[in-house]
Scaffold this motif. Structure first.
Motif, PDB file in Angstrom:
ATOM      1  N   ARG A 117       1.294   3.686  12.494  1.00 50.96           N
ATOM      2  CA  ARG A 117       1.277   4.557  11.597  1.00 50.96           C
ATOM      3  C   ARG A 117       2.582   5.421  11.639  1.00 50.96           C
ATOM      4  N   ASN A 118       2.997   5.798  10.350  1.00 51.38           N
ATOM      5  CA  ASN A 118       4.029   6.794  10.400  1.00 51.38           C
ATOM      6  C   ASN A 118       3.694   7.730   9.304  1.00 51.38           C
ATOM      7  N   ASP A 119       3.957   8.975   9.545  1.00 48.41           N
ATOM      8  CA  ASP A 119       3.517  10.030   8.434  1.00 48.41           C
ATOM      9  C   ASP A 119       4.232   9.915   7.223  1.00 48.41           C
ATOM     10  N   ALA A 120       5.534   9.728   7.325  1.00 48.93           N
ATOM     11  CA  ALA A 120       6.303   9.407   6.050  1.00 48.93           C
ATOM     12  C   ALA A 120       5.873   8.213   5.174  1.00 48.93           C
ATOM     13  N   VAL A 121       5.502   7.360   5.924  1.00 45.66           N
ATOM     14  CA  VAL A 121       5.009   6.112   5.226  1.00 45.66           C
ATOM     15  C   VAL A 121       3.675   6.179   4.626  1.00 45.66           C
ATOM     16  N   GLU A 122       2.819   6.908   5.268  1.00 44.37           N
ATOM     17  CA  GLU A 122       1.588   7.314   4.857  1.00 44.37           C
ATOM     18  C   GLU A 122       1.639   8.151   3.794  1.00 44.37           C
ATOM     19  N   ARG A 123       2.451   9.267   3.766  1.00 41.94           N
ATOM     20  CA  ARG A 123       2.742  10.125   2.593  1.00 41.94           C
ATOM     21  C   ARG A 123       3.095   9.339   1.222  1.00 41.94           C
ATOM     22  N   TRP A 124       4.072   8.404   1.237  1.00 40.84           N
ATOM     23  CA  TRP A 124       4.496   7.787   0.151  1.00 40.84           C
ATOM     24  C   TRP A 124       3.203   6.604  -0.368  1.00 40.84           C
ATOM     25  N   LEU A 125       2.779   6.019   0.722  1.00 41.99           N
ATOM     26  CA  LEU A 125       1.557   5.263   0.216  1.00 41.99           C
ATOM     27  C   LEU A 125       0.593   5.982  -0.505  1.00 41.99           C
ATOM     28  N   GLN A 126       0.209   7.303  -0.524  1.00 43.90           N
ATOM     29  CA  GLN A 126      -0.815   8.112  -0.836  1.00 43.90           C
ATOM     30  C   GLN A 126      -0.164   8.556  -2.276  1.00 43.90           C
ATOM     31  N   ALA A 127       1.192   8.971  -2.199  1.00 46.84           N
ATOM     32  CA  ALA A 127       1.835   9.466  -3.369  1.00 46.84           C
ATOM     33  C   ALA A 127       1.848   8.412  -4.724  1.00 46.84           C
ATOM     34  N   PHE A 128       1.815   7.106  -4.133  1.00 47.04           N
ATOM     35  CA  PHE A 128       1.713   6.156  -5.383  1.00 47.04           C
ATOM     36  C   PHE A 128       0.424   5.387  -5.204  1.00 47.04           C
ATOM     37  N   ARG A 129      -0.673   6.087  -4.549  1.00 44.24           N
ATOM     38  CA  ARG A 129      -2.010   5.366  -4.813  1.00 44.24           C
ATOM     39  C   ARG A 129      -2.076   4.191  -4.410  1.00 44.24           C
ATOM     40  N   ILE A 130      -1.456   3.655  -3.243  1.00 46.94           N
ATOM     41  CA  ILE A 130      -1.621   2.316  -2.828  1.00 46.94           C
ATOM     42  C   ILE A 130      -1.896   2.145  -1.331  1.00 46.94           C
TER      43      ILE A 130
END
Length: 222
Positions: A117-130
């Protein structure tokens, strides 16, 4: 002006011969290359990204020289710090949604691991609701979710600019409207410049702070 582009490239395999001869100065943060299919819009985007080498000209991004035929400068794509989303999204079918997004940050021979898990990756997953489909493969999610995955992968690297090639063309009308709004919100939040190519007048209405019309390999109005 965040992008200064002047490129010349005859496409020798084309019949009849097609010559890309584009000069463009991006003065607004969101710029749309608008025109019919086959006009040279995608070739222009590839020249900016370093996927197509012009014979003559230059590409300058945020004051940095990415390409200059006279000076012998031609930075490879990975050094240009650009987020690029292809029309078909170009996702890796054997990697999960999360791994596809993480691939933008990945260096080395091996694919990102599923468990990492990477914080930046998780941020964009959440930002685009995926985030709720993060462990699924691209073939297991909808067209809109695949498009969001491609956008997240492009943005996770904090690019200097975002290049989009007909990003909504494969989606139905209602979904296109929704994702345009999502993308516009992300661009407003991040301030990342956008160069988008389209033949859809609605994309021009939403993103066209500056519009350059491309016909037969040339910009005929800006």
């Amino acid at each position: 002006m965040w992008l200064d582009l002047q490129v010349h490239r005859p496409m020798q395999a084309a019949s009849p011969q097609f010559v890309l001869d584009v000069a463009l100065q991006c003065r607004q943060r969101q710029v749309v290359l608008f025109g019919p299919s086959g006009a040279g819009k995608s070739l222009t985007l590839k020249a900016v990204a370093g996927l197509l080498r012009p014979w003559h000209g230059h590409v300058r991004l945020q004051g940095q020289v990415l390409f200059d035929s006279a000076a012998g400068v031609n930075l490879p794509p990975q050094q240009r710090r650009l987020g690029y989303v292809f029309q078909d999204y170009a996702l890796f079918p054997h990697l999960s949604v999360r791994q596809n997004v993480a691939f933008g940050l990945h260096r080395g021979w091996f694919n990102p691991r599923r468990a990492v898990r990477n914080d930046a990756v998780e941020r964009w997953l959440q930002a685009f609701r995926i985030d709720h489909v993060a462990d699924l493969l691209p073939s297991q999610v909808s067209g809109g979710q695949r498009q969001r995955t491609a956008l997240a992968r492009a943005l996770v690297t904090q690019p200097q600019a975002l290049l989009l090639d007909e990003p909504f063309a494969a989606l139905d009308h209602d979904l296109r409207q929704h994702l345009r709004q999502e993308l516009e919100a992300v661009l407003d939040e991040t301030g990342i410049p956008l160069l988008l190519i389209s033949h859809d007048p609605r994309d021009v209405e939403v993103f066209g702070q500056q519009v350059a019309r491309v016909v037969d390999g040339r910009i005929v109005s800006d």
